[in-house]
Write a protein that holds these residues in place. Sequence first.
Motif, PDB file in Angstrom:
ATOM      1  N   PRO A  65       0.799  -1.234   0.000  1.00 34.05           N
ATOM      2  CA  PRO A  65       0.000   0.000   0.000  1.00 34.05           C
ATOM      3  C   PRO A  65       0.828   1.279   0.000  1.00 34.05           C
ATOM      4  N   GLU A  66       2.024   1.243   0.557  1.00 30.89           N
ATOM      5  CA  GLU A  66       2.820   2.466   0.635  1.00 30.89           C
ATOM      6  C   GLU A  66       3.659   2.642  -0.632  1.00 30.89           C
ATOM      7  N   GLY A  67       3.851   3.897  -1.035  1.00 35.98           N
ATOM      8  CA  GLY A  67       4.631   4.210  -2.225  1.00 35.98           C
ATOM      9  C   GLY A  67       6.122   4.289  -1.929  1.00 35.98           C
ATOM     10  N   LYS A  68       6.890   4.408  -2.989  1.00 36.70           N
ATOM     11  CA  LYS A  68       8.336   4.546  -2.873  1.00 36.70           C
ATOM     12  C   LYS A  68       8.648   5.875  -2.190  1.00 36.70           C
ATOM     13  N   ALA A  69       9.637   5.850  -1.288  1.00 40.05           N
ATOM     14  CA  ALA A  69      10.041   7.070  -0.582  1.00 40.05           C
ATOM     15  C   ALA A  69      11.557   7.206  -0.646  1.00 40.05           C
ATOM     16  N   GLY A  70      12.046   8.198  -1.358  1.00 40.46           N
ATOM     17  CA  GLY A  70      13.483   8.446  -1.419  1.00 40.46           C
ATOM     18  C   GLY A  70      14.217   7.564  -2.412  1.00 40.46           C
ATOM     19  N   LYS A  71      15.532   7.727  -2.413  1.00 42.38           N
ATOM     20  CA  LYS A  71      16.418   6.986  -3.301  1.00 42.38           C
ATOM     21  C   LYS A  71      16.499   5.531  -2.858  1.00 42.38           C
ATOM     22  N   ASN A  72      16.562   4.627  -3.840  1.00 40.41           N
ATOM     23  CA  ASN A  72      16.722   3.213  -3.524  1.00 40.41           C
ATOM     24  C   ASN A  72      18.025   2.979  -2.775  1.00 40.41           C
ATOM     25  N   GLY A  73      17.987   2.123  -1.781  1.00 38.67           N
ATOM     26  CA  GLY A  73      19.212   1.694  -1.117  1.00 38.67           C
ATOM     27  C   GLY A  73      19.886   0.577  -1.885  1.00 38.67           C
ATOM     28  N   LEU A  74      19.157  -0.048  -2.768  1.00 41.49           N
ATOM     29  CA  LEU A  74      19.635  -1.159  -3.588  1.00 41.49           C
ATOM     30  C   LEU A  74      19.061  -0.946  -4.976  1.00 41.49           C
ATOM     31  N   HIS A  75      19.866  -1.160  -5.996  1.00 38.51           N
ATOM     32  CA  HIS A  75      19.338  -1.036  -7.347  1.00 38.51           C
ATOM     33  C   HIS A  75      19.999  -2.053  -8.260  1.00 38.51           C
ATOM     34  N   MET A  76      19.383  -2.288  -9.407  1.00 40.70           N
ATOM     35  CA  MET A  76      19.930  -3.202 -10.404  1.00 40.70           C
ATOM     36  C   MET A  76      20.760  -2.424 -11.412  1.00 40.70           C
ATOM     37  N   ASP A  77      21.760  -3.093 -11.949  1.00 43.06           N
ATOM     38  CA  ASP A  77      22.509  -2.608 -13.101  1.00 43.06           C
ATOM     39  C   ASP A  77      22.228  -3.580 -14.237  1.00 43.06           C
ATOM     40  N   VAL A  78      22.045  -3.058 -15.439  1.00 42.12           N
ATOM     41  CA  VAL A  78      21.829  -3.904 -16.608  1.00 42.12           C
ATOM     42  C   VAL A  78      22.859  -3.558 -17.674  1.00 42.12           C
ATOM     43  N   ASN A  79      23.174  -4.549 -18.495  1.00 40.56           N
ATOM     44  CA  ASN A  79      24.085  -4.393 -19.615  1.00 40.56           C
ATOM     45  C   ASN A  79      23.361  -4.795 -20.887  1.00 40.56           C
ATOM     46  N   ALA A  80      23.516  -4.013 -21.929  1.00 42.62           N
ATOM     47  CA  ALA A  80      22.943  -4.380 -23.226  1.00 42.62           C
ATOM     48  C   ALA A  80      23.651  -5.625 -23.742  1.00 42.62           C
ATOM     49  N   THR A  81      22.908  -6.484 -24.441  1.00 38.20           N
ATOM     50  CA  THR A  81      23.505  -7.701 -24.977  1.00 38.20           C
ATOM     51  C   THR A  81      23.812  -7.588 -26.464  1.00 38.20           C
ATOM     52  N   ASP A  82      23.004  -6.822 -27.189  1.00 32.89           N
ATOM     53  CA  ASP A  82      23.135  -6.818 -28.646  1.00 32.89           C
ATOM     54  C   ASP A  82      23.110  -5.423 -29.262  1.00 32.89           C
ATOM     55  N   ARG A  83      23.339  -4.404 -28.437  1.00 34.11           N
ATOM     56  CA  ARG A  83      23.344  -3.031 -28.948  1.00 34.11           C
ATOM     57  C   ARG A  83      24.208  -2.179 -28.031  1.00 34.11           C
ATOM     58  N   GLU A  84      24.506  -0.995 -28.486  1.00 31.79           N
ATOM     59  CA  GLU A  84      25.312  -0.082 -27.684  1.00 31.79           C
ATOM     60  C   GLU A  84      24.453   0.544 -26.587  1.00 31.79           C
ATOM     61  N   GLN A  85      25.114   1.120 -25.597  1.00 34.72           N
ATOM     62  CA  GLN A  85      24.439   1.688 -24.438  1.00 34.72           C
ATOM     63  C   GLN A  85      23.381   2.718 -24.830  1.00 34.72           C
ATOM     64  N   ASP A  86      23.714   3.644 -25.726  1.00 36.08           N
ATOM     65  CA  ASP A  86      22.750   4.696 -26.076  1.00 36.08           C
ATOM     66  C   ASP A  86      21.510   4.120 -26.750  1.00 36.08           C
TER      67      ASP A  86
END
Length: 129
Positions: A65-86
């Motif tokens: 029921p409660e919404g997100k509050a503030g910056k995440n203390g934990l986050h995911m990083d992802v890497n592209a597999t078949d294209r450049e970052q942009d």
Amino acid sequence: MSSKFTELAIDCADPDRLARFWCSVLDYEVLDRDDEIVTIGSPAAPEGRNAPGPVPPTLTFARVPEGKAGKNGLHMDVNATDREQDEEVRRLLELGASHVDVGQTGEESWVCLADPEGNEFCVLATRCP
């Protein structure tokens, strides 16, 4: 003896919406769903946590029921597999991500984004085929 990282639980307002977003980002599929929880995982590792050795973790989105509050203390990083970052950043923005400022200097090699509910994640510059 050690533990194995098998699942990341994410509290959210709309589990179906976030599951669709992250399935598109990670090329995952829905593994289980009910009214309050949606679990997604890699179709390449259907045995999941029961496989020996490291496995791609599942993501579980649980309605709270409660919404997100503030910056995440934990986050995911992802890497592209078949294209450049942009190109990957553009694709993720089209899926519903948004740019987010968490104090970057502009010199970082990664791009900070947020998913449709504001959870921060980074797109790294290195491609990981």
